[in-house]
Design a protein around this motif. Structure first.
Motif, PDB file in Angstrom:
ATOM      1  N   LEU A   9       7.457   5.806  -7.292  1.00  0.00           N
ATOM      2  CA  LEU A   9       7.919   5.016  -8.440  1.00  0.00           C
ATOM      3  C   LEU A   9       9.273   5.501  -8.946  1.00  0.00           C
ATOM      4  O   LEU A   9      10.085   4.715  -9.424  1.00  0.00           O
ATOM      5  N   PRO A  42       2.288   6.599 -12.950  1.00  0.00           N
ATOM      6  CA  PRO A  42       1.992   5.214 -12.548  1.00  0.00           C
ATOM      7  C   PRO A  42       1.591   4.307 -13.716  1.00  0.00           C
ATOM      8  O   PRO A  42       1.818   3.095 -13.655  1.00  0.00           O
ATOM      9  N   ASN A  80      -4.030  14.589   0.895  1.00  0.00           N
ATOM     10  CA  ASN A  80      -3.610  13.670   1.969  1.00  0.00           C
ATOM     11  C   ASN A  80      -3.881  12.216   1.615  1.00  0.00           C
ATOM     12  O   ASN A  80      -3.352  11.320   2.263  1.00  0.00           O
ATOM     13  N   GLN A 118      -3.722  10.754  -1.611  1.00  0.00           N
ATOM     14  CA  GLN A 118      -3.199  10.219  -2.869  1.00  0.00           C
ATOM     15  C   GLN A 118      -2.385   8.961  -2.577  1.00  0.00           C
ATOM     16  O   GLN A 118      -1.849   8.796  -1.483  1.00  0.00           O
ATOM     17  N   GLY A 119      -2.308   8.097  -3.569  1.00  0.00           N
ATOM     18  CA  GLY A 119      -1.567   6.855  -3.380  1.00  0.00           C
ATOM     19  C   GLY A 119      -2.370   5.675  -3.892  1.00  0.00           C
ATOM     20  O   GLY A 119      -3.425   5.852  -4.518  1.00  0.00           O
ATOM     21  N   ILE A 120      -1.872   4.490  -3.647  1.00  0.00           N
ATOM     22  CA  ILE A 120      -2.548   3.274  -4.113  1.00  0.00           C
ATOM     23  C   ILE A 120      -2.949   2.436  -2.917  1.00  0.00           C
ATOM     24  O   ILE A 120      -2.101   2.020  -2.133  1.00  0.00           O
ATOM     25  N   ASN A 121      -4.247   2.245  -2.794  1.00  0.00           N
ATOM     26  CA  ASN A 121      -4.846   1.437  -1.716  1.00  0.00           C
ATOM     27  C   ASN A 121      -4.646   2.036  -0.337  1.00  0.00           C
ATOM     28  O   ASN A 121      -4.776   1.333   0.658  1.00  0.00           O
ATOM     29  N   SER A 122      -4.325   3.331  -0.265  1.00  0.00           N
ATOM     30  CA  SER A 122      -4.158   3.928   1.061  1.00  0.00           C
ATOM     31  C   SER A 122      -5.506   4.228   1.703  1.00  0.00           C
ATOM     32  O   SER A 122      -5.581   4.409   2.912  1.00  0.00           O
ATOM     33  N   GLY A 165       0.711   8.723  -0.471  1.00  0.00           N
ATOM     34  CA  GLY A 165       1.530   9.855  -0.890  1.00  0.00           C
ATOM     35  C   GLY A 165       1.666   9.830  -2.401  1.00  0.00           C
ATOM     36  O   GLY A 165       1.082   8.988  -3.068  1.00  0.00           O
ATOM     37  N   VAL A 221       0.866  -1.183   0.000  1.00  0.00           N
ATOM     38  CA  VAL A 221       0.000   0.000   0.000  1.00  0.00           C
ATOM     39  C   VAL A 221       0.897   1.224   0.000  1.00  0.00           C
ATOM     40  O   VAL A 221       1.846   1.303   0.787  1.00  0.00           O
ATOM     41  N   SER A 222       0.602   2.139  -0.920  1.00  0.00           N
ATOM     42  CA  SER A 222       1.428   3.332  -1.059  1.00  0.00           C
ATOM     43  C   SER A 222       0.599   4.558  -0.727  1.00  0.00           C
ATOM     44  O   SER A 222      -0.447   4.783  -1.330  1.00  0.00           O
ATOM     45  N   VAL A 245       7.615   8.990 -14.538  1.00  0.00           N
ATOM     46  CA  VAL A 245       7.192   8.578 -13.184  1.00  0.00           C
ATOM     47  C   VAL A 245       5.666   8.485 -13.085  1.00  0.00           C
ATOM     48  O   VAL A 245       5.116   8.440 -11.991  1.00  0.00           O
ATOM     49  N   LYS A 269      -0.729  15.782 -12.722  1.00  0.00           N
ATOM     50  CA  LYS A 269      -1.878  14.945 -12.431  1.00  0.00           C
ATOM     51  C   LYS A 269      -1.574  14.181 -11.146  1.00  0.00           C
ATOM     52  O   LYS A 269      -0.445  13.715 -10.938  1.00  0.00           O
TER      53      LYS A 269
END
Lengths: 135, 384
Positions: free
Chosen positions: A110, B361, B120, B122-126, A104, A101-102, B359, B161
């Motif tokens: 990346l 995703p 606050n 942003q991110g993946i699966n947070s 930020g 899980v990232s 960079v 973005k």
């Protein structure tokens, strides 16, 4: 079977790894240039590690809770971290499936990947030392 | 076969009367305050005026925000979140294209977590907390946002973005009504349609594309789009063509949510953030260069896809590229960045755009690793 018996063992391995990274200019310099602060949260066993490159010249490695506010936080099982450093994990798949899980700006997280990939060569010897001391 | 996970949290409902369906569903709930999000183009349509009149007859408080502009801009998201919190909204209804739907997803984070500072999260699966119900009615056929697990915001402060990904972002209902598409302008029909085509192609060729479910969705979506998108473009009121493109767009959305996209999207995000170009039209510019770049060592993916989509033994990557070229000509879309409206690019511009794309995703799912130099070359070669 888990690679790490307990949090102390996990902390020791990660501290050893990041200390070696900080002493390897071709890996450390891009991280220092990024000025990022990254916190890794591990579970099973639990541990927390913060890499603070904010001032661009010092490589600070902090174990456990601290007051520093990271830009990026990564959450994963300790075993996933082990597979990552062994170069055995498909990071996009791990992110999509929630294994990692990232929190930020993901683009900054990346951007770190190519910078830390050379450390995959350092990690196996650290794990081998751990296994030797366990046996 | 490799192990895979396929996720969808959205109930997809196809209807010819979205308004009646929504009112019927609301009659079973004790919703007290509804936030409706749309844009000015939709707000002036007769179908929306009728719907607004009807929904105002129910007991729930209705809060309307109808001035969402292109891209889910961070400050606008934060303003709407404040309105939603102040009105104690317990359901969000988004009627519009990808920008409206993505804005609604992001507002839902802030509304549920009672925090207007969306960056606050942003991110993946947070985001792991179940969010408030979000019902979406797409008025374009392309973004797939009605079923996707991601949202993209535009941060005007940084011209970047910002990416959010979590299964918690998924809408509860995706309500597909093809009647809403018959007034869609020709350019938007073409550009959003090419977005859907890009989703399907990139999801099929992604490094995560190991699922027969996503593969079938991509093939089915492309089969529909190559057949019906030109008809929808040339005969806007052809309801059958609108139905097929709408469903295909949702299928492609399901596919890319599970497989990811690739270099075309990475470049389109970078260009769109800096120059405010239409996302689908920008994808269209990079689609052929992207396929040719990836074909350096992944041509077999495109050969296989072409064979399956066109059901033709002789169809291969080259055949797929010819079909895309023909479609782009039919849809009268810009074929390069210059005709998309970009100014002459300096070396600094190209460097900055390539760095941003590097960079992004999306790029981590591309079947071929793209270097900074590769991305610069793709931008330069796509300029004119």
């Amino acid at each position: 079977m888990s690679t790490f018996k307990n949090s102390d063992e996990l902390n020791l391995v990660m501290l050893n790894l990041w200390t070696q990274i900080s002493q390897t200019p071709h890996i450390a310099n891009p991280l220092l240039e990024s000025k990022l602060i990254v916190t890794f949260h591990y579970r099973s066993p639990e541990a927390q590690l913060t890499i603070d490159c904010a001032n661009g010249s010092d490589f600070n490695i902090l174990l456990g809770d601290n007051e520093i506010k990271p830009l990026i936080e990564l959450f994963m099982k300790a075993e996933v971290a082990n597979e990552f450093w062994l170069g055995k994990i498909n990071v996009p798949m791990a992110l999509l499936s929630g294994k990692i899980v990232s929190k930020g700006p993901i683009n900054k997280a990346l951007a770190l990947l190519p910078a830390i990939k050379p450390a995959f060569q350092i990690y196996p010897s650290i794990i081998a030392q751990l296994n030797q001391s366990d046996s | 076969m490799n192990p895979f996970v396929f996720t969808t949290d959205t109930q997809i409902v196809f209807t010819y009367d979205f308004g009646e369906l929504i009112l019927d569903k609301l009659s079973d709930l004790s919703t007290s305050s509804i936030l409706i999000l749309t844009d000015l183009g939709i707000a002036k349509q007769d179908f929306f005026k009728v719907f607004l009149h009807n929904i105002n007859q129910i007991e729930a408080k209705i809060t309307l925000f109808d001035t969402i502009t292109s891209d889910a801009e961070v400050t606008i998201v934060e303003s709407i979140t404040r309105i939603a919190i102040d009105n104690a909204c317990d359901l969000i209804l988004a009627i519009g294209g990808g920008s409206v739907i993505d804005t609604a997803k992001l507002v839902n984070i802030g509304l549920t977590l009672k925090d207007t500072e969306i960056l606050n999260y942003q991110g993946i699966n947070s985001i792991t907390q179940k969010l408030k119900p979000l019902w979406v009615v797409p008025t374009t056929a392309g973004t797939g946002s009605e079923v996707s697990l991601v949202a993209v915001a535009k941060d005007n402060a940084s011209n970047k973005k910002i990416f959010f990904g979590s299964h918690c972002l998924a809408s509860e209902y995706a309500i597909l009504d093809p009647n809403l598409l018959v007034t869609l302008p020709k350019f938007l029909t073409a550009a959003t349609g090419m977005d859907a085509i890009t989703h399907a192609i990139e999801a099929y060729t992604s490094i995560n594309s190991n699922s027969p479910i996503t593969d079938s969705l991509c093939i089915g979506a492309l089969n529909n789009l190559f057949t019906y998108l030109p008809i929808a473009y040339n005969e806007p009121t052809n309801l059958s063509a609108r139905e097929q493109t709408l469903i295909a767009s949702t299928m492609a959305g399901l596919a890319f949510s599970n497989s990811g996209v690739g270099v075309v999207h990475a470049l389109a995000h970078a260009i769109g953030a800096k120059y405010n170009t239409h996302h689908g039209a920008t994808n269209a510019v990079f689609l052929l260069p992207g396929i040719k770049f990836n074909s350096r060592n992944s041509q077999s993916y495109y050969d296989d896809l072409s064979y399956k989509v066109f059901n033709n033994r002789n169809a291969n990557q080259e055949f797929l590229c010819v079909k895309i070229s023909e479609l782009l000509a039919t849809l009268e879309l810009p074929l390069n960045l210059k005709s998309l409206g970009l100014p002459q690019l300096t070396n600094e511009d190209i460097e900055e755009l390539a760095q941003t794309a590097l960079v992004d995703p999306s790029l981590m799912f591309n079947p071929v690793e793209a270097s900074l130099e590769d991305l610069k070359e793709l931008i330069i070669n796509s300029y004119n």
